[in-house]
Design a protein around this motif. Sequence first.
Motif, PDB file in Angstrom:
ATOM      1  N   ASP A  87      63.903  29.862  22.367  1.00 45.30           N
ATOM      2  CA  ASP A  87      62.918  29.601  21.387  1.00 45.30           C
ATOM      3  C   ASP A  87      62.062  30.452  22.218  1.00 45.30           C
ATOM      4  OD1 ASP A  87      60.841  27.391  19.067  1.00 45.30           O
ATOM      5  OD2 ASP A  87      62.613  26.607  19.314  1.00 45.30           O
ATOM      6  N   ARG A  88      61.558  31.112  20.637  1.00 48.63           N
ATOM      7  CA  ARG A  88      60.393  31.511  21.028  1.00 48.63           C
ATOM      8  C   ARG A  88      59.043  30.781  21.020  1.00 48.63           C
ATOM      9  NH1 ARG A  88      60.514  35.567  15.500  1.00 48.63           N
ATOM     10  NH2 ARG A  88      62.751  34.824  15.921  1.00 48.63           N
ATOM     11  N   SER A  89      59.172  29.300  20.520  1.00 50.18           N
ATOM     12  CA  SER A  89      57.638  29.013  20.846  1.00 50.18           C
ATOM     13  C   SER A  89      57.765  28.086  22.398  1.00 50.18           C
ATOM     14  CB  SER A  89      57.846  27.496  20.109  1.00 50.18           C
ATOM     15  OG  SER A  89      59.181  26.788  20.616  1.00 50.18           O
ATOM     16  N   ASP A  90      59.149  28.197  23.045  1.00 50.46           N
ATOM     17  CA  ASP A  90      58.915  27.999  24.882  1.00 50.46           C
ATOM     18  C   ASP A  90      58.034  28.830  25.176  1.00 50.46           C
ATOM     19  OD1 ASP A  90      60.213  25.810  23.606  1.00 50.46           O
ATOM     20  OD2 ASP A  90      61.896  26.850  25.034  1.00 50.46           O
ATOM     21  N   LYS A  91      56.483  28.240  26.561  1.00 50.27           N
ATOM     22  CA  LYS A  91      55.965  29.252  27.217  1.00 50.27           C
ATOM     23  C   LYS A  91      56.470  29.392  28.316  1.00 50.27           C
ATOM     24  CE  LYS A  91      52.687  27.326  29.560  1.00 50.27           C
ATOM     25  NZ  LYS A  91      52.012  26.344  30.345  1.00 50.27           N
ATOM     26  N   ILE A  92      57.305  30.963  28.442  1.00 48.61           N
ATOM     27  CA  ILE A  92      58.142  30.917  29.803  1.00 48.61           C
ATOM     28  C   ILE A  92      57.492  31.456  31.117  1.00 48.61           C
ATOM     29  CG2 ILE A  92      59.314  30.691  27.839  1.00 48.61           C
ATOM     30  CD1 ILE A  92      59.567  34.346  28.394  1.00 48.61           C
ATOM     31  N   ARG A  93      56.173  32.676  30.301  1.00 47.97           N
ATOM     32  CA  ARG A  93      55.382  33.436  31.659  1.00 47.97           C
ATOM     33  C   ARG A  93      54.226  33.285  31.392  1.00 47.97           C
ATOM     34  NH1 ARG A  93      59.315  38.814  32.231  1.00 47.97           N
ATOM     35  NH2 ARG A  93      61.286  36.441  32.258  1.00 47.97           N
ATOM     36  N   THR A  94      53.436  33.263  33.103  1.00 45.77           N
ATOM     37  CA  THR A  94      51.890  34.004  32.693  1.00 45.77           C
ATOM     38  C   THR A  94      51.830  34.897  33.390  1.00 45.77           C
ATOM     39  OG1 THR A  94      51.630  31.268  32.894  1.00 45.77           O
ATOM     40  CG2 THR A  94      50.064  32.881  33.025  1.00 45.77           C
ATOM     41  N   TYR A  95      50.939  35.053  33.222  1.00 43.53           N
ATOM     42  CA  TYR A  95      50.343  36.934  33.696  1.00 43.53           C
ATOM     43  C   TYR A  95      48.713  36.776  34.277  1.00 43.53           C
ATOM     44  CZ  TYR A  95      55.031  38.530  31.198  1.00 43.53           C
ATOM     45  OH  TYR A  95      55.840  38.763  30.977  1.00 43.53           O
ATOM     46  N   ASN A  96      48.658  36.692  35.976  1.00 38.43           N
ATOM     47  CA  ASN A  96      47.602  36.144  35.435  1.00 38.43           C
ATOM     48  C   ASN A  96      46.572  37.078  36.667  1.00 38.43           C
ATOM     49  OD1 ASN A  96      45.211  35.912  37.611  1.00 38.43           O
ATOM     50  ND2 ASN A  96      45.394  33.649  36.619  1.00 38.43           N
ATOM     51  N   TYR A  97      46.161  37.956  35.640  1.00 41.05           N
ATOM     52  CA  TYR A  97      46.068  39.449  36.121  1.00 41.05           C
ATOM     53  C   TYR A  97      44.497  39.366  37.617  1.00 41.05           C
ATOM     54  CZ  TYR A  97      47.411  42.736  32.920  1.00 41.05           C
ATOM     55  OH  TYR A  97      48.360  43.694  32.103  1.00 41.05           O
ATOM     56  N   PRO A  98      43.787  38.238  37.257  1.00 42.89           N
ATOM     57  CA  PRO A  98      42.352  38.141  38.898  1.00 42.89           C
ATOM     58  C   PRO A  98      43.800  37.714  39.533  1.00 42.89           C
ATOM     59  CG  PRO A  98      41.664  37.089  37.134  1.00 42.89           C
ATOM     60  CD  PRO A  98      43.103  37.451  36.440  1.00 42.89           C
ATOM     61  N   GLN A  99      44.740  37.341  39.580  1.00 40.91           N
ATOM     62  CA  GLN A  99      45.450  36.831  41.466  1.00 40.91           C
ATOM     63  C   GLN A  99      46.101  38.007  41.124  1.00 40.91           C
ATOM     64  OE1 GLN A  99      45.795  32.477  41.674  1.00 40.91           O
ATOM     65  NE2 GLN A  99      44.240  32.499  40.111  1.00 40.91           N
ATOM     66  N   SER A 100      46.359  39.107  40.802  1.00 44.50           N
ATOM     67  CA  SER A 100      47.511  39.954  40.793  1.00 44.50           C
ATOM     68  C   SER A 100      49.057  38.746  40.266  1.00 44.50           C
ATOM     69  CB  SER A 100      47.626  40.819  41.322  1.00 44.50           C
ATOM     70  OG  SER A 100      48.802  41.416  41.493  1.00 44.50           O
ATOM     71  N   ARG A 101      49.239  37.920  39.754  1.00 42.72           N
ATOM     72  CA  ARG A 101      50.482  36.990  40.330  1.00 42.72           C
ATOM     73  C   ARG A 101      51.017  36.941  38.755  1.00 42.72           C
ATOM     74  NH1 ARG A 101      50.020  31.610  37.915  1.00 42.72           N
ATOM     75  NH2 ARG A 101      47.355  31.939  38.641  1.00 42.72           N
ATOM     76  N   VAL A 102      52.132  37.277  39.268  1.00 41.46           N
ATOM     77  CA  VAL A 102      52.442  36.483  37.432  1.00 41.46           C
ATOM     78  C   VAL A 102      53.672  35.236  37.667  1.00 41.46           C
ATOM     79  CG1 VAL A 102      55.335  37.495  35.927  1.00 41.46           C
ATOM     80  CG2 VAL A 102      53.120  38.514  36.936  1.00 41.46           C
ATOM     81  N   THR A 103      53.850  34.123  36.949  1.00 40.66           N
ATOM     82  CA  THR A 103      54.924  33.086  37.201  1.00 40.66           C
ATOM     83  C   THR A 103      55.749  32.945  35.964  1.00 40.66           C
ATOM     84  OG1 THR A 103      52.763  32.209  38.673  1.00 40.66           O
ATOM     85  CG2 THR A 103      54.487  31.127  37.330  1.00 40.66           C
ATOM     86  N   ASP A 104      57.231  32.243  36.403  1.00 42.67           N
ATOM     87  CA  ASP A 104      58.210  32.242  35.317  1.00 42.67           C
ATOM     88  C   ASP A 104      58.163  30.990  35.152  1.00 42.67           C
ATOM     89  OD1 ASP A 104      60.391  31.978  33.981  1.00 42.67           O
ATOM     90  OD2 ASP A 104      60.363  34.011  34.018  1.00 42.67           O
ATOM     91  N   HIS A 105      57.588  30.140  33.990  1.00 43.39           N
ATOM     92  CA  HIS A 105      57.450  28.868  34.162  1.00 43.39           C
ATOM     93  C   HIS A 105      58.923  28.192  34.283  1.00 43.39           C
ATOM     94  CE1 HIS A 105      53.327  28.981  33.943  1.00 43.39           C
ATOM     95  NE2 HIS A 105      53.965  30.120  32.419  1.00 43.39           N
ATOM     96  N   ARG A 106      60.184  28.786  33.837  1.00 43.75           N
ATOM     97  CA  ARG A 106      61.064  28.289  33.676  1.00 43.75           C
ATOM     98  C   ARG A 106      62.209  27.212  35.208  1.00 43.75           C
ATOM     99  NH1 ARG A 106      63.017  32.330  29.566  1.00 43.75           N
ATOM    100  NH2 ARG A 106      62.042  33.889  31.606  1.00 43.75           N
ATOM    101  N   ILE A 107      61.450  28.536  35.871  1.00 45.71           N
ATOM    102  CA  ILE A 107      62.232  28.553  37.537  1.00 45.71           C
ATOM    103  C   ILE A 107      61.401  28.437  38.339  1.00 45.71           C
ATOM    104  CG2 ILE A 107      64.590  29.626  36.749  1.00 45.71           C
ATOM    105  CD1 ILE A 107      63.448  31.982  37.659  1.00 45.71           C
ATOM    106  N   GLY A 108      59.990  28.199  38.071  1.00 47.73           N
ATOM    107  CA  GLY A 108      59.128  28.549  38.778  1.00 47.73           C
ATOM    108  C   GLY A 108      58.816  29.115  39.718  1.00 47.73           C
ATOM    109  N   LEU A 109      59.466  30.211  39.521  1.00 47.80           N
ATOM    110  CA  LEU A 109      58.686  31.588  40.564  1.00 47.80           C
ATOM    111  C   LEU A 109      58.076  32.518  40.401  1.00 47.80           C
ATOM    112  CD1 LEU A 109      60.685  34.176  42.210  1.00 47.80           C
ATOM    113  CD2 LEU A 109      61.650  34.903  40.663  1.00 47.80           C
ATOM    114  N   THR A 110      57.249  32.823  41.712  1.00 49.65           N
ATOM    115  CA  THR A 110      56.049  33.703  41.466  1.00 49.65           C
ATOM    116  C   THR A 110      55.899  34.770  42.307  1.00 49.65           C
ATOM    117  OG1 THR A 110      54.585  31.311  40.550  1.00 49.65           O
ATOM    118  CG2 THR A 110      53.424  33.571  41.481  1.00 49.65           C
TER     119      THR A 110
END
Length: 357
Positions: A300-323
């Motif tokens: 579903d396109r309304s699900d928040k799936i991933r966050t791209y955090n530039y200050p920490q150079s971090r990418v997190t996929d919220h569905r499987i908890g992979l960072t």
Amino acid sequence: MFDQLEAIRERFDEVAQQIVQPEVVSDQKRFMKLSKEYKDLEKIVNQYQAYKQLLTEIDNAKQIIATEKDEDFRELAKAELDELLPRREPMEEVLKEMLIPKDPNDSKNVILEIRGGTGGDEAAIFAGDLFRMYQRFCEKMGWRMSLVDYTEGTSGGYKEIITEVEGEDVYGKLKFESGVHRVQRVPATETQGRIHTSAASVAVLPEAEEVDVELNMNDIRKDTFCSSGAGGQSVNTTYSAVRLTHIPTGLVVQCQDERSQLKNFDKALTVLRSRLYEIELQKHNDAIASQRKTMVGSGDRSDKIRTYNYPQSRVTDHRIGLTVYNLPAVMDGGISEFIEQLRITENAERLKEGATA
């Protein structure tokens, strides 16, 4: 498992015989369907043959150890067995995974749609960053991406961009990208150095074929207009751009990338057919959603799936908890790790579902 594999091998032999028959070669639709089945079965059969060969080699080594009187020869067999045994379990796991019923849409090409969400100009810029990320990923996969339509943002990027992606198992890999992608960074327009959160939505639609969706051309209104580029300047002076309106649903699709009106019409029709197919697919997914809850999400396109955090150079996929802490590589198309882990999670769920069915 062996009974299933033997049945697959027998079917593979049947298809191999059918595919060369003159009546099949002359029937384009049947030939294409059998060719796809042959290609899919061939992968499983090749893996099965390699696994059977491994088992034969293990049995031979065990036989030598049990019966051979020559100590040197037995030592060689023991060394060979030590090398062969660790390979058996991984090969079995690959075969088990191959026997999981595939989503019939996995082999389809896709319509990839990216839209800037909350965040104004920054959201449009981020949508452009995501487009380049997928563009680089497609290049690495050897897929072909072609532009369908786009609306540029006022400060760069895209308010909306729609592309077609063609290649092997495109939907099977990109389907996990549907949803809301969130970015946390200091926008170029920010004077105080504050971190802002913006978002863009990604929709991955399996490209529908004529056999998937029947379109009544009487239900479609076609309008033509001059293609326009950045700044609203005319790209050409002919009415080559096409806008299609599906009257029963109100869906509107346009394409202005090609200079030929006919090519733009074909591309727009492909997108329209795929959007209608997605509506039916979503109904089907909603119908079975109460039966099982998948960790990787409904797409579903309304699900928040991933966050791209530039200050920490971090990418997190919220569905499987992979960072991962390698954002530049991810934005350069390095999303394979996320896709692979999501695929593994989905397969594990389907295996578990099959075991409890």
